[in-house]
Design a protein around this motif. Structure first.
Motif, PDB file in Angstrom:
ATOM      1  N   MET A 143       0.806  -1.221   0.000  1.00  0.00           N
ATOM      2  CA  MET A 143       0.000   0.000   0.000  1.00  0.00           C
ATOM      3  C   MET A 143       0.843   1.277   0.000  1.00  0.00           C
ATOM      4  O   MET A 143       0.350   2.353   0.305  1.00  0.00           O
ATOM      5  N   THR A 144       2.095   1.157  -0.360  1.00  0.00           N
ATOM      6  CA  THR A 144       2.981   2.313  -0.373  1.00  0.00           C
ATOM      7  C   THR A 144       2.470   3.359  -1.363  1.00  0.00           C
ATOM      8  O   THR A 144       2.147   3.036  -2.506  1.00  0.00           O
ATOM      9  N   VAL A 175      -8.262   3.838   9.177  1.00  0.00           N
ATOM     10  CA  VAL A 175      -9.375   4.771   9.008  1.00  0.00           C
ATOM     11  C   VAL A 175      -9.649   5.519  10.314  1.00  0.00           C
ATOM     12  O   VAL A 175      -9.905   6.726  10.315  1.00  0.00           O
ATOM     13  N   ARG A 176      -9.567   4.815  11.434  1.00  0.00           N
ATOM     14  CA  ARG A 176      -9.807   5.452  12.734  1.00  0.00           C
ATOM     15  C   ARG A 176      -8.779   6.545  12.998  1.00  0.00           C
ATOM     16  O   ARG A 176      -9.122   7.650  13.433  1.00  0.00           O
ATOM     17  N   TYR A 177      -7.506   6.260  12.716  1.00  0.00           N
ATOM     18  CA  TYR A 177      -6.465   7.265  12.934  1.00  0.00           C
ATOM     19  C   TYR A 177      -6.588   8.430  11.955  1.00  0.00           C
ATOM     20  O   TYR A 177      -6.400   9.593  12.338  1.00  0.00           O
ATOM     21  N   MET A 178      -6.905   8.137  10.712  1.00  0.00           N
ATOM     22  CA  MET A 178      -7.060   9.202   9.716  1.00  0.00           C
ATOM     23  C   MET A 178      -8.225  10.121  10.070  1.00  0.00           C
ATOM     24  O   MET A 178      -8.197  11.310   9.771  1.00  0.00           O
ATOM     25  N   PHE A 220       1.359  20.738   6.596  1.00  0.00           N
ATOM     26  CA  PHE A 220       2.585  20.002   6.869  1.00  0.00           C
ATOM     27  C   PHE A 220       2.438  19.114   8.098  1.00  0.00           C
ATOM     28  O   PHE A 220       2.960  17.998   8.133  1.00  0.00           O
ATOM     29  N   ASP A 221       1.757  19.610   9.126  1.00  0.00           N
ATOM     30  CA  ASP A 221       1.544  18.807  10.330  1.00  0.00           C
ATOM     31  C   ASP A 221       0.712  17.567  10.014  1.00  0.00           C
ATOM     32  O   ASP A 221       1.017  16.464  10.486  1.00  0.00           O
ATOM     33  N   GLN A 222      -0.333  17.744   9.231  1.00  0.00           N
ATOM     34  CA  GLN A 222      -1.152  16.607   8.834  1.00  0.00           C
ATOM     35  C   GLN A 222      -0.326  15.615   8.020  1.00  0.00           C
ATOM     36  O   GLN A 222      -0.442  14.406   8.200  1.00  0.00           O
ATOM     37  N   MET A 223       0.507  16.140   7.148  1.00  0.00           N
ATOM     38  CA  MET A 223       1.332  15.289   6.288  1.00  0.00           C
ATOM     39  C   MET A 223       2.258  14.408   7.127  1.00  0.00           C
ATOM     40  O   MET A 223       2.382  13.203   6.865  1.00  0.00           O
ATOM     41  N   ASP A 224       2.871  14.972   8.144  1.00  0.00           N
ATOM     42  CA  ASP A 224       3.751  14.188   9.017  1.00  0.00           C
ATOM     43  C   ASP A 224       2.973  13.103   9.753  1.00  0.00           C
ATOM     44  O   ASP A 224       3.413  11.957   9.837  1.00  0.00           O
ATOM     45  N   ALA A 225       1.810  13.458  10.279  1.00  0.00           N
ATOM     46  CA  ALA A 225       1.000  12.491  11.012  1.00  0.00           C
ATOM     47  C   ALA A 225       0.485  11.385  10.090  1.00  0.00           C
ATOM     48  O   ALA A 225       0.513  10.205  10.436  1.00  0.00           O
ATOM     49  N   VAL A 226       0.038  11.770   8.901  1.00  0.00           N
ATOM     50  CA  VAL A 226      -0.459  10.792   7.928  1.00  0.00           C
ATOM     51  C   VAL A 226       0.668   9.856   7.504  1.00  0.00           C
ATOM     52  O   VAL A 226       0.458   8.643   7.356  1.00  0.00           O
ATOM     53  N   GLN A 227       1.858  10.380   7.346  1.00  0.00           N
ATOM     54  CA  GLN A 227       2.999   9.551   6.957  1.00  0.00           C
ATOM     55  C   GLN A 227       3.268   8.480   8.020  1.00  0.00           C
ATOM     56  O   GLN A 227       3.498   7.319   7.687  1.00  0.00           O
ATOM     57  N   ASP A 228       3.210   8.854   9.290  1.00  0.00           N
ATOM     58  CA  ASP A 228       3.431   7.879  10.364  1.00  0.00           C
ATOM     59  C   ASP A 228       2.347   6.804  10.378  1.00  0.00           C
ATOM     60  O   ASP A 228       2.638   5.611  10.497  1.00  0.00           O
ATOM     61  N   VAL A 229       1.100   7.227  10.261  1.00  0.00           N
ATOM     62  CA  VAL A 229      -0.013   6.273  10.259  1.00  0.00           C
ATOM     63  C   VAL A 229       0.061   5.371   9.043  1.00  0.00           C
ATOM     64  O   VAL A 229      -0.153   4.156   9.142  1.00  0.00           O
ATOM     65  N   HIS A 230       0.375   5.943   7.916  1.00  0.00           N
ATOM     66  CA  HIS A 230       0.427   5.162   6.683  1.00  0.00           C
ATOM     67  C   HIS A 230       1.566   4.143   6.712  1.00  0.00           C
ATOM     68  O   HIS A 230       1.423   3.027   6.196  1.00  0.00           O
ATOM     69  N   HIS A 231       2.672   4.510   7.324  1.00  0.00           N
ATOM     70  CA  HIS A 231       3.792   3.571   7.457  1.00  0.00           C
ATOM     71  C   HIS A 231       3.349   2.340   8.255  1.00  0.00           C
ATOM     72  O   HIS A 231       3.654   1.206   7.878  1.00  0.00           O
ATOM     73  N   PHE A 245       0.237   1.288   8.589  1.00  0.00           N
ATOM     74  CA  PHE A 245      -0.749   0.599   7.754  1.00  0.00           C
ATOM     75  C   PHE A 245      -0.060  -0.296   6.725  1.00  0.00           C
ATOM     76  O   PHE A 245      -0.445  -1.455   6.524  1.00  0.00           O
ATOM     77  N   CYS A 246       0.980   0.213   6.090  1.00  0.00           N
ATOM     78  CA  CYS A 246       1.720  -0.577   5.092  1.00  0.00           C
ATOM     79  C   CYS A 246       2.338  -1.817   5.730  1.00  0.00           C
ATOM     80  O   CYS A 246       2.297  -2.910   5.151  1.00  0.00           O
TER      81      CYS A 246
END
Length: 117
Positions: free
Chosen positions: A33-34, A88-91, A48-59, A61-62
């Motif tokens: 899912m990368t 989805v809950r974290y997002m 930018f703050d959202q981007m950092d948080a989403v990157q951590d959650v997505h990592h 998830f992958c």
């Protein structure tokens, strides 16, 4: 004659093993899912703050999806469901309503296109 039978069996077994390996690779690729986080940030208009948080959650998830890919067939669907629900809950906490709806649309399309839903 016997050598010909042995050669035929050998080729059949080799072909079967190659097909099995190809199926395993396709299976793992479907669970990868990368995504490019910057492109996702642009698509969702993230800060930018959202981007950092989403990157951590997505990592996370992958990693969970790759664990599901390696799991037994009977456990795989449950692991995928758990990973998706957690993601989805974290997002939901990170994204605003408009971003979240668009993210769900993208995630559902991705899962559907890969045959995971």
């Amino acid at each position: 004659m016997i050598l010909m039978v042995v050669a035929m069996l050998s080729m059949t077994m080799t072909s079967y093993a190659e097909n099995e390996n190809a199926n395993a690779v396709k299976n793992v690729e479907a669970y990868d899912m990368t995504v490019n986080i910057r492109k996702l940030a642009v698509a969702l208009d993230m800060s930018f703050d959202q981007m950092d948080a989403v990157q951590d959650v997505h990592h996370t998830f992958c990693a969970e999806m790759m664990m599901a890919a390696q799991a037994d067939k009977d456990q795989r669907e449950n692991l995928v469901d758990q990973a998706v629900k957690k993601d989805v809950r974290y997002m939901r906490y990170i994204l605003n309503e408009k971003q979240y709806r668009k993210y769900l649309m993208l995630l559902n399309a991705t899962l559907h296109n890969r045959g995971l839903k």
